[in-house]
Design a protein around this motif. Structure first.
Motif, mmCIF file in Angstrom:
data_model
loop_
_atom_site.group_PDB
_atom_site.id
_atom_site.type_symbol
_atom_site.label_atom_id
_atom_site.label_comp_id
_atom_site.label_asym_id
_atom_site.label_seq_id
_atom_site.Cartn_x
_atom_site.Cartn_y
_atom_site.Cartn_z
ATOM 1 N N MET A 14 0.820 -1.248 -0.100
ATOM 2 C CA MET A 14 -0.003 0.002 0.064
ATOM 3 C C MET A 14 0.811 1.057 0.017
ATOM 4 S SD MET A 14 -2.921 0.762 2.462
ATOM 5 C CE MET A 14 -2.268 2.014 3.950
ATOM 6 N N SER A 15 0.653 2.026 -0.856
ATOM 7 C CA SER A 15 1.485 3.336 -1.077
ATOM 8 C C SER A 15 0.774 4.477 -0.136
ATOM 9 C CB SER A 15 1.421 3.877 -2.499
ATOM 10 O OG SER A 15 1.863 3.012 -3.460
ATOM 11 N N LYS A 16 1.423 4.793 1.124
ATOM 12 C CA LYS A 16 0.987 5.613 2.060
ATOM 13 C C LYS A 16 1.465 7.008 1.731
ATOM 14 C CE LYS A 16 0.663 2.897 6.023
ATOM 15 N NZ LYS A 16 0.652 2.796 7.392
ATOM 16 N N ASN A 17 2.222 7.246 0.652
ATOM 17 C CA ASN A 17 2.538 8.604 0.027
ATOM 18 C C ASN A 17 2.905 8.772 -1.092
ATOM 19 O OD1 ASN A 17 5.147 7.983 0.273
ATOM 20 N ND2 ASN A 17 4.945 8.080 2.336
ATOM 21 N N PHE A 18 3.167 9.844 -1.906
ATOM 22 C CA PHE A 18 3.521 9.735 -3.130
ATOM 23 C C PHE A 18 5.160 9.236 -3.405
ATOM 24 C CE2 PHE A 18 -0.140 12.476 -3.949
ATOM 25 C CZ PHE A 18 -0.664 11.942 -4.870
ATOM 26 N N ASP A 19 6.220 9.342 -2.360
ATOM 27 C CA ASP A 19 7.274 8.780 -2.662
ATOM 28 C C ASP A 19 7.139 7.216 -2.598
ATOM 29 O OD1 ASP A 19 8.724 11.021 -2.400
ATOM 30 O OD2 ASP A 19 9.252 10.836 -0.357
ATOM 31 N N GLU A 20 6.187 6.713 -1.942
ATOM 32 C CA GLU A 20 6.036 5.231 -1.948
ATOM 33 C C GLU A 20 5.400 4.983 -3.243
ATOM 34 O OE1 GLU A 20 5.469 4.458 2.825
ATOM 35 O OE2 GLU A 20 4.224 3.251 1.185
ATOM 36 N N LEU A 21 4.489 5.863 -3.877
ATOM 37 C CA LEU A 21 3.832 5.491 -5.067
ATOM 38 C C LEU A 21 4.933 5.442 -6.296
ATOM 39 C CD1 LEU A 21 1.076 4.927 -6.440
ATOM 40 C CD2 LEU A 21 0.984 7.349 -6.811
ATOM 41 N N LEU A 22 5.905 6.498 -6.144
ATOM 42 C CA LEU A 22 6.749 6.576 -7.115
ATOM 43 C C LEU A 22 7.757 5.349 -7.206
ATOM 44 C CD1 LEU A 22 7.680 10.512 -7.057
ATOM 45 C CD2 LEU A 22 6.168 9.258 -8.902
ATOM 46 N N GLN A 23 8.014 4.876 -5.798
ATOM 47 C CA GLN A 23 8.539 3.623 -5.878
ATOM 48 C C GLN A 23 7.955 2.452 -6.492
ATOM 49 O OE1 GLN A 23 11.734 3.075 -5.281
ATOM 50 N NE2 GLN A 23 11.982 5.357 -4.983
ATOM 51 N N LYS A 24 6.422 2.209 -6.138
ATOM 52 C CA LYS A 24 5.544 1.231 -6.595
ATOM 53 C C LYS A 24 5.600 1.180 -8.329
ATOM 54 C CE LYS A 24 0.820 -0.231 -6.446
ATOM 55 N NZ LYS A 24 0.940 -1.632 -5.753
ATOM 56 N N GLU A 67 -1.728 13.769 -0.563
ATOM 57 C CA GLU A 67 -0.911 13.545 0.782
ATOM 58 C C GLU A 67 -1.021 14.666 1.584
ATOM 59 O OE1 GLU A 67 3.028 12.237 -0.428
ATOM 60 O OE2 GLU A 67 3.948 12.868 1.741
ATOM 61 N N ILE A 68 -1.828 14.370 2.644
ATOM 62 C CA ILE A 68 -2.140 15.586 3.433
ATOM 63 C C ILE A 68 -1.113 15.516 4.922
ATOM 64 C CG2 ILE A 68 -3.707 16.808 4.851
ATOM 65 C CD1 ILE A 68 -5.807 15.522 2.848
ATOM 66 N N PRO A 69 -0.206 16.493 5.111
ATOM 67 C CA PRO A 69 0.397 16.333 6.505
ATOM 68 C C PRO A 69 -0.411 16.124 7.754
ATOM 69 C CG PRO A 69 1.296 18.050 5.070
ATOM 70 C CD PRO A 69 0.074 17.489 4.477
ATOM 71 N N GLY A 70 -0.166 15.170 8.291
ATOM 72 C CA GLY A 70 -1.023 14.677 9.742
ATOM 73 C C GLY A 70 -1.895 13.568 9.293
ATOM 74 N N VAL A 71 -2.157 13.386 8.209
ATOM 75 C CA VAL A 71 -3.145 12.068 7.750
ATOM 76 C C VAL A 71 -2.098 11.193 7.194
ATOM 77 C CG1 VAL A 71 -4.921 11.104 6.287
ATOM 78 C CG2 VAL A 71 -5.077 13.531 7.166
ATOM 79 N N ASP A 72 -2.364 9.789 7.810
ATOM 80 C CA ASP A 72 -1.222 8.671 7.757
ATOM 81 C C ASP A 72 -1.343 7.907 6.537
ATOM 82 O OD1 ASP A 72 -3.022 7.030 8.281
ATOM 83 O OD2 ASP A 72 -2.177 6.292 9.957
ATOM 84 N N HIS A 73 -2.335 8.166 5.605
ATOM 85 C CA HIS A 73 -2.361 7.641 4.239
ATOM 86 C C HIS A 73 -2.799 8.401 3.041
ATOM 87 C CE1 HIS A 73 -6.356 7.763 6.392
ATOM 88 N NE2 HIS A 73 -6.876 7.654 5.279
ATOM 89 N N LEU A 74 -2.855 8.038 2.018
ATOM 90 C CA LEU A 74 -3.324 8.955 0.805
ATOM 91 C C LEU A 74 -4.826 8.855 0.775
ATOM 92 C CD1 LEU A 74 -1.006 7.481 -2.030
ATOM 93 C CD2 LEU A 74 -0.960 9.812 -1.166
ATOM 94 N N VAL A 75 -5.161 10.170 0.466
ATOM 95 C CA VAL A 75 -6.641 10.464 0.537
ATOM 96 C C VAL A 75 -7.231 10.799 -0.654
ATOM 97 C CG1 VAL A 75 -8.502 11.838 1.355
ATOM 98 C CG2 VAL A 75 -6.489 11.405 2.750
ATOM 99 N N PHE A 76 -7.980 9.868 -1.444
ATOM 100 C CA PHE A 76 -8.882 9.837 -2.610
ATOM 101 C C PHE A 76 -9.988 10.831 -2.575
ATOM 102 C CE2 PHE A 76 -5.811 6.806 -4.279
ATOM 103 C CZ PHE A 76 -5.606 6.085 -3.272
#
Lengths: 308, 308
Positions: free
Chosen positions: A1-11, A129-138
């Motif tokens: 699960m990509s929790k932020n855009f850095d992880e998404l770019l890795q994915k 990706e919202i600072p203070g929220v620990d997962h991507l929000v759609f």
């Protein structure tokens, strides 16, 4: 699960490399974003448009065009039809707007012969990706479909569940938002949110947990949920998908937090098409464009797997 | 002109001290806020409610009750009617909710004999100090009136202009918000925003400059206005008042930025009443309550001058 855009770019790098077809690519910000996405190893690209202008811009921004396919079509409408046909024919995986009017770009997307229409309503998903929220929000829909009907909203949930799945979020939690978290017959939005919840309960909406109506604070913040005694609601504090009542609510929230929250990151994608479509706007930063390309790439992989 | 809440708290001290009447004051957060507002020199207060409980809480939080008038009424509904009558009769200047159901509090506000009704629609103004925006922003309606009609919106603008004036903002710039900044017949919200602009142009809406529809980024940020070629719009980048299409849009924006923007400050007030009314909610922090008391005090001064 990509929790932020850095992880998404890795994915993205872990899936087979996708090819982007760009309509009217002769634009500095668009080519800068494509170049960087390519340099990051996220995509290959075919640049359709005015070749002389593309070459001139590429020279200015130090972009080595030997890595790209270029298709010279000077007329903008014709260029868009050529670019979208590449995706339609499977020569490219996803379609991106360059410098042409949105109206013309959408016409190419919906073209009956060479476009990417499915017959379903088009909509839009913004990923934040919202600072203070620990997962991507759609978020849907903050930019495209003005006044979705209940049936549109069912489709919007399905589209957004696909985008969330593509980002590795399984069984996402969907919050149909309203000003309040209780059903009030005087507020049709809350009744509709409850309707969507029931359709999920009965199995009509699948692959997710729908819990509405929810207010935005309860949807995203467990502390707010606890304060209001709503901590046992299935999506309280953990919503992945925010479904807005209409485009005004969605767009006003999107623009407010995009401008006001330091460190917020965004990507976006059009939905309801056969292949991923990036409807970038002039005011999008390079990072937004790159994040959107990454989203399109994982969604393309997800759609190909689903159709395989 | 108060550009932020610190300046507003200073401004309050320059006007004659106002008296707050609190309905059902036997609540820790309410008494803490009243105590601090009093210690800051902003208000005097009459505490209506269960005297034994008020005294017990006061002892716990180190509040010296010799500075306050206490009226012992144990029944909550009766306490609210007693408290609102003090304002109705001119013994207090503004009315604040303590620990009783909102429904009962509003019934007291609207009571025909002892309440503060004007016969006009009630609405709500939230005032926000937003980091990155160099002036106070007045939002209406994010909490009270679900689906305002065009006529309601005319009144909401009038109410909010009064609140802005009370904070020293003369001829405020009003932005009726939408997802887009152009009139589109397919989006009724934009047509209505344009209608309000015309009513301002023709002199039907006075004391302000109305410029709608505006998107939120153009309304508040000159850079966004320039990017979109809207820098010559009269409110571009300088809107004081944000008029939301409906409560969902308003509330979702309010809750999003309240939770996501570090350093944001808020106060709020009910409008459409004879005297200022503070409809504080349990989730409001002490600072929000104090800011709201300060707002009520300057608004009380403004209303008294207008009626003098």
């Amino acid at each position: 699960m990509s929790k932020n855009f850095d992880e998404l770019l890795q994915k993205v790098k872990s899936v087979s490399k996708k090819t982007l077809s760009v309509a009217c690519a002769q634009d500095v910000p668009v080519l800068e974003a494509v170049k960087e996405a390519h340099d990051l190893g996220i995509v290959d690209a075919t640049l359709v448009g005015d070749e002389a202008q593309i070459r001139s811009i590429a020279k200015d921004i130090g972009m080595d065009l030997s890595d790209y396919r270029i298709v010279n079509v000077e007329d903008k409408v014709e260029a868009s039809l050529t670019a979208v046909k590449l995706v339609h024919d499977g020569e490219a995986d996803m379609y991106m707007k360059g410098i042409l009017p949105t109206k013309d770009f959408l016409k190419s997307v919906l073209n009956k012969e060479v476009g990417l229409r499915t017959g379903k309503t088009l909509s839009h998903v913004a990923v934040m990706e919202i600072p203070g929220v620990d997962h991507l929000v759609f978020l849907t829909d903050v930019a495209f479909l003005p006044y979705p009907t209940l049936q549109d909203k069912v489709q919007m949930i399905e589209y957004t569940v696909d985008v969330a799945n593509a980002c590795g979020v399984e069984n996402p939690k969907v919050a149909p938002l309203a000003a309040v978290e209780v059903v009030n017959p005087k507020m049709p939005v809350t009744v509709e949110a409850d309707e969507l919840r029931k359709m999920n309960e009965s199995g009509e909406i699948k692959g997710c947990v729908v819990d509405g109506p929810l207010s935005l604070d309860i949807a995203l913040y467990e502390s707010a949920a606890k304060e209001k005694g709503a901590q046992d609601r299935p999506c309280a504090g953990k919503a992945d998908i925010l479904l807005f009542p209409d485009i005004h609510a969605g767009n006003l929230v999107y623009k407010a937090i995009n401008h006001m929250v330091p460190g917020i990151k965004t990507g976006a994608i059009l939905t309801g098409t056969k292949s991923p479509v990036i409807l970038s706007s002039r005011s999008d930063t390079k990072d937004v464009k790159i994040n959107s390309i990454a989203l399109a790439a994982v969604l393309s992989e997800h759609m190909k797997k689903a159709n395989a």
